[in-house]
Design a protein around this motif. Structure first.
Motif, mmCIF file in Angstrom:
data_model
loop_
_atom_site.group_PDB
_atom_site.id
_atom_site.type_symbol
_atom_site.label_atom_id
_atom_site.label_comp_id
_atom_site.label_asym_id
_atom_site.label_seq_id
_atom_site.Cartn_x
_atom_site.Cartn_y
_atom_site.Cartn_z
ATOM 1 N N LEU A 1 0.831 -1.190 0.000
ATOM 2 C CA LEU A 1 0.000 0.000 0.000
ATOM 3 C C LEU A 1 0.873 1.251 0.000
ATOM 4 C CD1 LEU A 1 -2.723 -1.077 2.575
ATOM 5 C CD2 LEU A 1 -2.879 -1.080 0.077
ATOM 6 N N SER B 1 -10.192 -2.141 -6.118
ATOM 7 C CA SER B 1 -9.675 -1.382 -7.247
ATOM 8 C C SER B 1 -8.209 -1.093 -6.955
ATOM 9 C CB SER B 1 -10.465 -0.079 -7.392
ATOM 10 O OG SER B 1 -9.891 0.733 -8.386
ATOM 11 N N LYS C 1 -4.616 0.633 -8.307
ATOM 12 C CA LYS C 1 -3.875 1.530 -9.198
ATOM 13 C C LYS C 1 -2.392 1.232 -8.992
ATOM 14 C CE LYS C 1 -3.666 5.540 -11.563
ATOM 15 N NZ LYS C 1 -4.421 6.001 -12.649
ATOM 16 N N ARG D 1 -2.160 2.079 -5.003
ATOM 17 C CA ARG D 1 -3.306 2.670 -4.296
ATOM 18 C C ARG D 1 -4.411 1.640 -4.387
ATOM 19 N NH1 ARG D 1 -1.626 7.174 -1.769
ATOM 20 N NH2 ARG D 1 -0.458 8.540 -3.112
ATOM 21 N N ASN E 1 -8.406 0.708 -3.299
ATOM 22 C CA ASN E 1 -9.707 1.157 -2.806
ATOM 23 C C ASN E 1 -10.666 -0.022 -2.794
ATOM 24 O OD1 ASN E 1 -9.847 4.317 -2.608
ATOM 25 N ND2 ASN E 1 -8.616 3.846 -4.398
ATOM 26 N N GLY F 1 -13.747 2.911 0.286
ATOM 27 C CA GLY F 1 -12.805 3.990 -0.005
ATOM 28 C C GLY F 1 -11.346 3.566 0.048
ATOM 29 N N ASP F 2 -10.479 4.545 0.296
ATOM 30 C CA ASP F 2 -9.028 4.382 0.301
ATOM 31 C C ASP F 2 -8.595 3.538 1.501
ATOM 32 O OD1 ASP F 2 -6.233 4.735 0.523
ATOM 33 O OD2 ASP F 2 -6.326 6.828 -0.093
ATOM 34 N N ALA G 1 -5.530 2.574 2.514
ATOM 35 C CA ALA G 1 -4.383 3.105 3.267
ATOM 36 C C ALA G 1 -4.824 4.227 4.197
ATOM 37 C CB ALA G 1 -3.290 3.586 2.315
ATOM 38 N N ALA G 2 -5.691 5.102 3.727
ATOM 39 C CA ALA G 2 -6.200 6.194 4.579
ATOM 40 C C ALA G 2 -6.913 5.612 5.794
ATOM 41 C CB ALA G 2 -7.144 7.091 3.777
ATOM 42 N N TRP G 3 -7.695 4.560 5.571
ATOM 43 C CA TRP G 3 -8.416 3.917 6.674
ATOM 44 C C TRP G 3 -7.443 3.295 7.674
ATOM 45 C CZ3 TRP G 3 -8.755 -1.189 8.306
ATOM 46 C CH2 TRP G 3 -9.745 -1.458 9.257
ATOM 47 N N SER H 1 1.512 7.646 8.369
ATOM 48 C CA SER H 1 1.583 8.253 7.047
ATOM 49 C C SER H 1 3.047 8.210 6.628
ATOM 50 C CB SER H 1 1.097 9.713 7.118
ATOM 51 O OG SER H 1 1.178 10.328 5.856
ATOM 52 N N TYR I 1 -1.096 10.979 4.301
ATOM 53 C CA TYR I 1 -2.162 10.712 5.270
ATOM 54 C C TYR I 1 -1.879 11.371 6.622
ATOM 55 C CZ TYR I 1 -3.298 7.355 1.652
ATOM 56 O OH TYR I 1 -3.592 6.769 0.448
#
Length: 172
Positions: A54, A84, A86, A99, A101, A105-106, A108-110, A119, A129
């Motif tokens: 990630l 998904s 990327k 990346r 998702n 959602g994202d 890594a952000a979660w 981050s 992040y």
């Protein structure tokens, strides 16, 4: 001479995808296995399994404090789900930096927001992040409940990586 080079584009389009060209659309892939808090195996359609890391975060090493909890959180979120992906580029361990998702959602952000990762910092930059990390620290979530959690980079410098052998193939 120009007229004879048009066929080169037929070779460049697949090559751009293989190199993680940002212009290429994300691919849909099924999660095969979560290795640790920031690494996993996926398979897109009938393609080969892909080993991902990630992008933009750094989770504790699996043998480090909170490492198993970070892996388990990622496993609970992604096990056998379609995501998904990327693809960005390969790292020094031959994993695709990506990346990822899911329907929420994202990922890594979660992971950072839940306190399972930092981050990823680069030089003096706080990383993508930073707001999620700040909120996790303030809320003392996950690894930030510890008094002074050790960043994975510092842990690896002192102890080396946990698994010194290659990551096993995820299977069919």
């Amino acid at each position: 001479m120009r007229q004879g080079w048009w066929w080169m584009w037929l070779l460049l389009v697949p090559l751009a995808h293989a190199q993680g060209d940002p212009r290429v659309e994300p691919l849909q892939a099924r999660v095969l296995r979560v290795v640790d808090g920031d690494s996993l195996w996926v398979r897109a359609a009938d393609g080969p399994p892909l080993r991902l890391r990630l992008q933009g975060m750094d989770a504790p090493e699996i043998c480090q404090s909170h490492g198993p909890q970070a892996r388990d959180a990622l496993e609970r979120r992604l096990a056998r789900r379609t995501v998904s992906v990327k693809l960005l580029r390969k790292d020094s361990y031959d994993r695709w930096l990506a990346r990822v998702n899911d329907s929420e959602g994202d990922v890594a952000a979660w992971m950072v927001a839940q306190g399972h990762a930092w981050s990823a910092r680069w030089q003096r930059q706080p990383g993508p992040y930073a707001p999620e990390e700040k909120a996790a620290r303030q809320g003392r979530r996950g690894l930030f409940a510890q008094r002074q959690p050790e960043e994975p980079r510092a842990f690896r410098l002192r102890h080396g990586p946990c698994g010194l052998g290659p990551t096993p193939h995820p299977g069919p």
